[in-house]
Write an enzyme that holds these catalytic residues in place. Sequence first.
Site, PDB file in Angstrom:
ATOM      1  N   HIS A 128       2.727 -19.096 -11.021  1.00 42.21           N
ATOM      2  CA  HIS A 128       2.272 -18.807 -12.384  1.00 42.21           C
ATOM      3  C   HIS A 128       1.852 -20.057 -13.122  1.00 42.21           C
ATOM      4  O   HIS A 128       0.896 -20.063 -13.883  1.00 42.21           O
ATOM      5  CB  HIS A 128       3.390 -18.122 -13.174  1.00 42.21           C
ATOM      6  CG  HIS A 128       3.529 -16.694 -12.799  1.00 42.21           C
ATOM      7  ND1 HIS A 128       4.632 -15.954 -13.081  1.00 42.21           N
ATOM      8  CD2 HIS A 128       2.675 -15.884 -12.162  1.00 42.21           C
ATOM      9  CE1 HIS A 128       4.452 -14.736 -12.628  1.00 42.21           C
ATOM     10  NE2 HIS A 128       3.280 -14.671 -12.070  1.00 42.21           N
ATOM     11  N   ARG A 147      -5.703  -5.879  -9.596  1.00 41.85           N
ATOM     12  CA  ARG A 147      -4.447  -5.890  -8.830  1.00 41.85           C
ATOM     13  C   ARG A 147      -3.431  -5.030  -9.576  1.00 41.85           C
ATOM     14  O   ARG A 147      -3.089  -5.325 -10.715  1.00 41.85           O
ATOM     15  CB  ARG A 147      -3.909  -7.309  -8.716  1.00 41.85           C
ATOM     16  CG  ARG A 147      -4.707  -8.220  -7.800  1.00 41.85           C
ATOM     17  CD  ARG A 147      -4.016  -9.567  -7.698  1.00 41.85           C
ATOM     18  NE  ARG A 147      -4.543 -10.384  -6.631  1.00 41.85           N
ATOM     19  CZ  ARG A 147      -5.379 -11.408  -6.811  1.00 41.85           C
ATOM     20  NH1 ARG A 147      -5.784 -11.727  -8.012  1.00 41.85           N
ATOM     21  NH2 ARG A 147      -5.802 -12.105  -5.778  1.00 41.85           N
ATOM     22  N   ARG A 199      -7.408  -1.654  -6.860  1.00 36.99           N
ATOM     23  CA  ARG A 199      -6.793  -1.760  -5.534  1.00 36.99           C
ATOM     24  C   ARG A 199      -5.436  -1.064  -5.552  1.00 36.99           C
ATOM     25  O   ARG A 199      -4.629  -1.287  -6.458  1.00 36.99           O
ATOM     26  CB  ARG A 199      -6.609  -3.233  -5.167  1.00 36.99           C
ATOM     27  CG  ARG A 199      -5.879  -3.393  -3.849  1.00 36.99           C
ATOM     28  CD  ARG A 199      -5.757  -4.816  -3.429  1.00 36.99           C
ATOM     29  NE  ARG A 199      -4.738  -5.519  -4.186  1.00 36.99           N
ATOM     30  CZ  ARG A 199      -4.425  -6.807  -3.987  1.00 36.99           C
ATOM     31  NH1 ARG A 199      -5.094  -7.499  -3.091  1.00 36.99           N
ATOM     32  NH2 ARG A 199      -3.494  -7.392  -4.679  1.00 36.99           N
ATOM     33  N   GLU A 258      -8.923  -8.396   5.230  1.00 36.98           N
ATOM     34  CA  GLU A 258      -8.003  -9.501   5.000  1.00 36.98           C
ATOM     35  C   GLU A 258      -7.325  -9.935   6.297  1.00 36.98           C
ATOM     36  O   GLU A 258      -6.551 -10.878   6.318  1.00 36.98           O
ATOM     37  CB  GLU A 258      -6.906  -9.074   4.018  1.00 36.98           C
ATOM     38  CG  GLU A 258      -7.447  -8.522   2.724  1.00 36.98           C
ATOM     39  CD  GLU A 258      -6.347  -8.235   1.729  1.00 36.98           C
ATOM     40  OE1 GLU A 258      -5.944  -9.152   1.014  1.00 36.98           O
ATOM     41  OE2 GLU A 258      -5.897  -7.078   1.667  1.00 36.98           O
ATOM     42  N   ASN A 289      -7.810 -14.954   0.620  1.00 34.80           N
ATOM     43  CA  ASN A 289      -6.465 -15.550   0.531  1.00 34.80           C
ATOM     44  C   ASN A 289      -5.641 -15.149   1.750  1.00 34.80           C
ATOM     45  O   ASN A 289      -5.003 -15.983   2.396  1.00 34.80           O
ATOM     46  CB  ASN A 289      -5.750 -15.090  -0.742  1.00 34.80           C
ATOM     47  CG  ASN A 289      -6.550 -15.383  -1.992  1.00 34.80           C
ATOM     48  OD1 ASN A 289      -7.452 -16.206  -1.957  1.00 34.80           O
ATOM     49  ND2 ASN A 289      -6.246 -14.719  -3.082  1.00 34.80           N
ATOM     50  N   ASP A 290      -5.666 -13.860   2.046  1.00 33.63           N
ATOM     51  CA  ASP A 290      -4.915 -13.399   3.217  1.00 33.63           C
ATOM     52  C   ASP A 290      -5.679 -13.652   4.510  1.00 33.63           C
ATOM     53  O   ASP A 290      -5.076 -13.979   5.529  1.00 33.63           O
ATOM     54  CB  ASP A 290      -4.592 -11.906   3.080  1.00 33.63           C
ATOM     55  CG  ASP A 290      -3.357 -11.695   2.221  1.00 33.63           C
ATOM     56  OD1 ASP A 290      -2.377 -12.449   2.431  1.00 33.63           O
ATOM     57  OD2 ASP A 290      -3.367 -10.827   1.347  1.00 33.63           O
ATOM     58  N   ARG A 303       0.592 -18.758   3.035  1.00 32.07           N
ATOM     59  CA  ARG A 303      -0.258 -19.237   1.934  1.00 32.07           C
ATOM     60  C   ARG A 303       0.528 -19.804   0.758  1.00 32.07           C
ATOM     61  O   ARG A 303      -0.049 -20.417  -0.136  1.00 32.07           O
ATOM     62  CB  ARG A 303      -1.220 -18.130   1.464  1.00 32.07           C
ATOM     63  CG  ARG A 303      -0.550 -16.965   0.791  1.00 32.07           C
ATOM     64  CD  ARG A 303      -1.518 -15.798   0.640  1.00 32.07           C
ATOM     65  NE  ARG A 303      -1.829 -15.537  -0.754  1.00 32.07           N
ATOM     66  CZ  ARG A 303      -2.353 -14.408  -1.198  1.00 32.07           C
ATOM     67  NH1 ARG A 303      -2.668 -13.445  -0.361  1.00 32.07           N
ATOM     68  NH2 ARG A 303      -2.612 -14.250  -2.472  1.00 32.07           N
ATOM     69  N   CYS A 352     -13.313 -11.253  -2.893  1.00 33.06           N
ATOM     70  CA  CYS A 352     -12.465 -11.313  -4.083  1.00 33.06           C
ATOM     71  C   CYS A 352     -11.305 -12.290  -3.933  1.00 33.06           C
ATOM     72  O   CYS A 352     -10.453 -12.371  -4.796  1.00 33.06           O
ATOM     73  CB  CYS A 352     -11.967  -9.924  -4.459  1.00 33.06           C
ATOM     74  SG  CYS A 352     -10.983  -9.172  -3.163  1.00 33.06           S
TER      75      CYS A 352
HETATM   76  C1  PEP Z   1      -6.802 -11.869  -0.949  1.00 33.77           C
HETATM   77  O1  PEP Z   1      -5.940 -11.768  -0.070  1.00 33.77           O
HETATM   78  O2  PEP Z   1      -7.765 -12.670  -0.878  1.00 33.77           O
HETATM   79  C2  PEP Z   1      -6.740 -11.039  -2.147  1.00 33.77           C
HETATM   80  C3  PEP Z   1      -7.721 -11.015  -3.022  1.00 33.77           C
HETATM   81  O3  PEP Z   1      -5.608 -10.323  -2.334  1.00 33.77           O
HETATM   82  P1  PEP Z   1      -4.241 -10.977  -2.876  1.00 33.77           P
HETATM   83  O4  PEP Z   1      -4.535 -12.401  -3.263  1.00 33.77           O
HETATM   84  O5  PEP Z   1      -3.831 -10.128  -4.002  1.00 33.77           O
HETATM   85  O6  PEP Z   1      -3.381 -10.868  -1.665  1.00 33.77           O
HETATM   86 MG    MG Z   2      -4.580 -10.079  -0.120  1.00 31.41          MG
END
Ligand code: PEP
Ligand code: MG
Length: 584
Positions: A195, A302, A338, A440, A463-464, A474, A511
Amino acid sequence: MTLELQGLGVSRGIAIGRAHILFHNQPDVREYLIPAFAIEQEVERLLDAIEQARQQLKSIRNHIPANAPADVTSFIDTHLLMLSDSSLTKVPVEMIRERRCNAEWALQLQRDALINVFNEMDDPYLRTRRDDVDHVVNRIHRILSDQEVAEHEIPDGRLKGHIIIAEDLTPADTVLMQHQGIAAFVTEHGGATSHTTILARSLGIPAIIGVESVRRYVQDNELLIVDGETGTLIAGADALTITAFESRRLAFEQHISSLSRYKSQPTKTRDGKAITLLANAELPEDITTISNAGAQGIGLYRTEFLYMNRLSPPEEEEQLAAYRDVVEGMNNQPVTIRTFDLGADKTVDGGRPLSQAVVTNPALGLRAIRLCLSQPGMFRTQLRAILRASAFGKIKIMFPMISTMNELVQARNLLEQCKLELDNEGIAYDRSIEVGAMIEIPASAVCAEMFARHVDFLSIGTNDLIQYTLAIDRIDDHVNYLYDPLHPAVLRLIQMTLNAGKKHSIPVSMCGEMAGDPRYTRLLLAMGLEHFSMHPNALLEVKQVINETDLSLLPANTLEVLDIADAVETDLLIEQINEAVHNN
Ligand code: PEP
Ligand code: MG
């Protein structure tokens, strides 16, 4: 002597200023026995401290400037909510009475128990909540030990222009220090998705995290340079270096203020290719920031936040109200919702864990769509709420972490059942609501073509995708250095997904954080990405890069990035590609 320390740059910008080192750590908590006659007094002492903590946070909240991003208020609200939760108000009180221990010790035991639960959570956003527990508990501890006001909370302007060096910072600290005009902050701990770092980006404070033992190397009041982009911290710089960074700082500031002119411009490359710029949202309050940034819709809403800080999942009506607010607030622009991406051990049902199993690798366990499908009741409640909200604006549904066709078919079947139910109940919804899947997982990117035939759109969650492709957690500081969006394996998987979308004529968006990083914008454009979704603060900068790009002038070897094994060579090529933005 010049000293250069390296951490992870999490919020861009250059700062030059004197160090202010914060040494307040977690208080040293010891257990002692309370005599029977003084137990109730000890309980009162704890409850008083909690009340004082609440008053402190309310006062911080009242000082948040009206134009501050919604994130800022919501972080403080989260801490306020925690202060009212029985896990902090009732459980330690019971401990004091049962164990006859001091308030500090009871609080510490409960803190440890909560942190253990959070440590086992799979979802990175939920896992960062352990920081929140620590921040709230530390605040109460400070009050109990009479250090009522943390050093940096003294509003005397002493911190103006200073670079804060700390072990870790709370979101509340960050807000307060921004009021006092700090130039930057550097911490020893923290994850890129914590955060505090999200907040630093929202507030535009240059920040570096994960600089090990920085408080040992830097001296109070020493002149420092912070580069929040590269993650470099320089102490004892010579005059030449300082001048060079000073001009980089000025250039960066000019660059940010020049961005406002892009707000009303359409997003398209110089050679006329229209690009869609969408925003990621986590809370209904984000809508104002999103509208101000000129986004064309929400590419990722989200929903996990609706399930947090509570014992039971939100009912259909509550979810409907939240989704309806968002979609109405977006004035007919599309909102992609989502379905919940909760982790394996998240307790949402009356405190009962969703899974009793011991999870060794939670990131590979029962999360996202897997969890949705294993909890059909909870999933259907959400699907019904989303469908019902679709009667009030343009909504799309997106399933997270799809890895098999079977999952997609099951999720779609449940959606169809919900539609039938609504039909029978005579409740309106958008009959042509679009359904998409997030890519992902490497397996899904490789098989993106299969999925593309069965959905209306795909969205790449980098990200994933990066986490799973490169086998790195991560949110683990220790492997941050391996988290590389430009790894050729990652880029090839992205390319496969984009190609699959093209072949089956469905849109593919991105995203993950990568979409909001202007360093990658031109490469992504060259690879064929046309729909970007990102944190609203990143929108104008990415728009500028897009609008200043002539696709026909991209270096002929741009896509060779996908074949380069050497990271240094990759960086050089990316630099060449990006330099052309300014030279065109
Ligand atoms: C991602 O994994 O890139 C994503 C957008 O989902 P989150 O960051 O919520 O896992
Ligand atoms: Mg994700």
